[in-house]
Design an enzyme around this catalytic site. Structure first.
Site, PDB file in Angstrom:
ATOM      1  CG  LEU A 173       7.252  17.019   0.821  1.00  0.00           C
ATOM      2  CD1 LEU A 173       6.091  16.668   1.726  1.00  0.00           C
ATOM      3  CD2 LEU A 173       8.465  16.176   1.169  1.00  0.00           C
ATOM      4  CB  CYS A 174       7.757  13.874  -5.099  1.00  0.00           C
ATOM      5  SG  CYS A 174       9.491  13.869  -5.596  1.00  0.00           S
ATOM      6  N   PRO A 175       5.259  15.847  -6.057  1.00  0.00           N
ATOM      7  CG  PRO A 175       3.648  16.310  -7.710  1.00  0.00           C
ATOM      8  CD  PRO A 175       3.804  16.027  -6.236  1.00  0.00           C
ATOM      9  CG  ASP A 232      10.503  13.904  -1.557  1.00  0.00           C
ATOM     10  OD1 ASP A 232      10.848  12.774  -1.152  1.00  0.00           O
ATOM     11  OD2 ASP A 232       9.397  14.134  -2.068  1.00  0.00           O
TER      12      ASP A 232
END
Ligand code: SF4
Lengths: 78, 332
Positions: free
Chosen positions: A15-17, A42
């Site tokens: 998932l970001c970042p 994501d």
């Protein structure tokens, strides 16, 4: 897309970042002119990776969706 | 953002560093939950960097950060937020990065303002952060520099101290006015909402995890999962994490190999993970809970598929747990 990817990076499930961080680490190893294809899941990366490329002067050649995968193609610049 | 602009306006080359601790609110939660999908998913620090026209380096410190969360020398804030230790650590990491030969920076700036946060941004904590991070007087806070002794960049004349500021306290009006003056119209400064550790409910779930395990430790996956789903702990040895919607379902399904999973076959319903060491009867109870959170909730019976971690999958028929009978204290 005319340019063929020379390198691949898999950031599926991250998932970001984190996809951005992995892209950043990968690009550090590459040479200007290399083409990197980043695969992620994501949707946030669709926004963040191009934003990161803009601030670092790399070129996003395109992005496409393939089922759950999002694939972003980047040309590494100077 | 303001501090950076103030320094850039003095003709100094600035680059940004943003740290990923694993507890960052941004991105994750927004990405996971479908209902948040419509919201702007931008990464705030990247957005700020773009506005300023500077490079931004995002650094993953999640592994080393564990020690800060588990053993904060200066203690916690209102929840499990170790703000002072966290700042010291981040400045220390920024220092290590910035002063590396290949990066070659001369000093570090932060946007801290004295008195803006009751615990971690006080006049007394400013020298503590500078000293314990090892940045010493190469750490400049442009927004409140006039309340602090001159640092190396000021003494060397790289930065004109006269053009720095003396902001203090929680009143943000002077900062807003400066933002205006500098032509920053969309002024973004999160008021502590950027980190899950300041969240009471999240901190409770983290404390529960430590309690149940009998030791204070976590993996990055653990803290990601605390951000997702409904957490129900019927007993110390197991916890059920039930997804609340499709985005969470997709996210949890990424953990199928590491956890026991439960899914309803007879009715539409959520995916659930079971954390811990459940017995067979625990799994049956977990299945009843999972059935309650799907369309089976009012049915007499539901059939569910259980895939134990590392074991043979099986099908079970249970009576969905009546909602009103789930004890309040099971909800983490
Ligand atoms: S709110 Fe979180 S990220 Fe910010 S200083 Fe406190 S612990 Fe660190």
């Amino acid at each position: 897309m005319t340019e063929q990817a020379t390198h691949q990076l898999n950031t599926r499930r991250l998932l970001c970042p984190l996809p951005v961080i992995r892209t950043q680490e990968k690009i550090r190893e590459l040479q200007p002119g290399d083409i990197l294809e980043v695969t992620c899941t994501d949707p946030g990366a669709l926004h963040d990776i191009p934003a990161w490329c803009r601030v670092h002067g790399h070129t996003v050649l395109g992005s496409r969706q393939d089922d759950l995968d999002i694939i972003i193609t980047i040309r590494v610049e100077e | 953002m303001l501090a950076t602009k103030v320094i850039m306006d003095q003709g100094i080359h600035v680059e940004g560093i943003n740290f990923f601790t694993g507890f960052c609110v941004e991105g994750h939660t927004h990405a996971i939950r479908k209902k948040d999908k419509e919201k702007q998913k931008r990464n705030n620090s990247l957005w700020v960097a773009e506005q300023l026209g500077i490079k931004l380096h995002i650094i993953d410190i999640s592994e080393d950060y564990k020690d800060i969360v588990l053993n904060p020398k200066h203690g916690y804030g209102q929840n499990l937020n170790p703000c002072l230790d966290c700042k010291i650590f981040m400045v220390n990491q920024a220092k290590a990065w910035a002063f590396m030969e290949e990066n070659g920076f001369d000093f570090i700036i932060t946007g801290e303002v004295i008195g803006q946060r009751p615990k971690s941004q006080r006049l007394e904590t400013m020298p503590i952060i500078a000293r314990e991070s090892g940045a010493e007087d190469r750490l400049l806070r442009p927004l409140c520099a006039k309340h602090l002794p001159p640092t190396v960049p000021e003494r060397e004349g790289w930065v004109d101290r006269e053009k720095l500021f003396d902001f203090h306290g929680r009143n943000r009006k002077p900062q807003m006015a400066l933002a205006n003056e500098l032509g920053i119209d969309e002024y973004s400064q999160p008021a502590g909402g950027c980190c899950f550790l300041t969240d009471e409910h999240y901190s409770r779930k983290l404390a529960d995890l430590w309690d149940a395990r009998g030791e204070r430790r976590y993996e990055v996956d653990d803290i990601m999962l605390l951000k997702v789903g409904r957490h129900i702990r019927p007993a110390n040895n197991f916890k059920v994490i039930i997804s609340r919607e499709e985005g969470e379902n997709n996210f949890l399904s990424g953990y199928k190999r590491e956890f026991t999973t439960i899914k309803c076959l007879s009715h539409p319903g959520p995916l659930a993970l079971v954390d811990g060491n459940p017995s067979d009867s625990d799994l049956e109870l977990a299945a009843r809970l999972v059935a309650r959170y799907g369309k089976a909730r009012s049915a007499d019976k539901a059939t569910l598929q259980i895939e134990p971690k590392g074991g043979e999958g099986f099908v079970i028929e249970v009576a969905p747990y009546p909602a009103e009978e789930i004890p309040e204290e099971w909800y983490v």
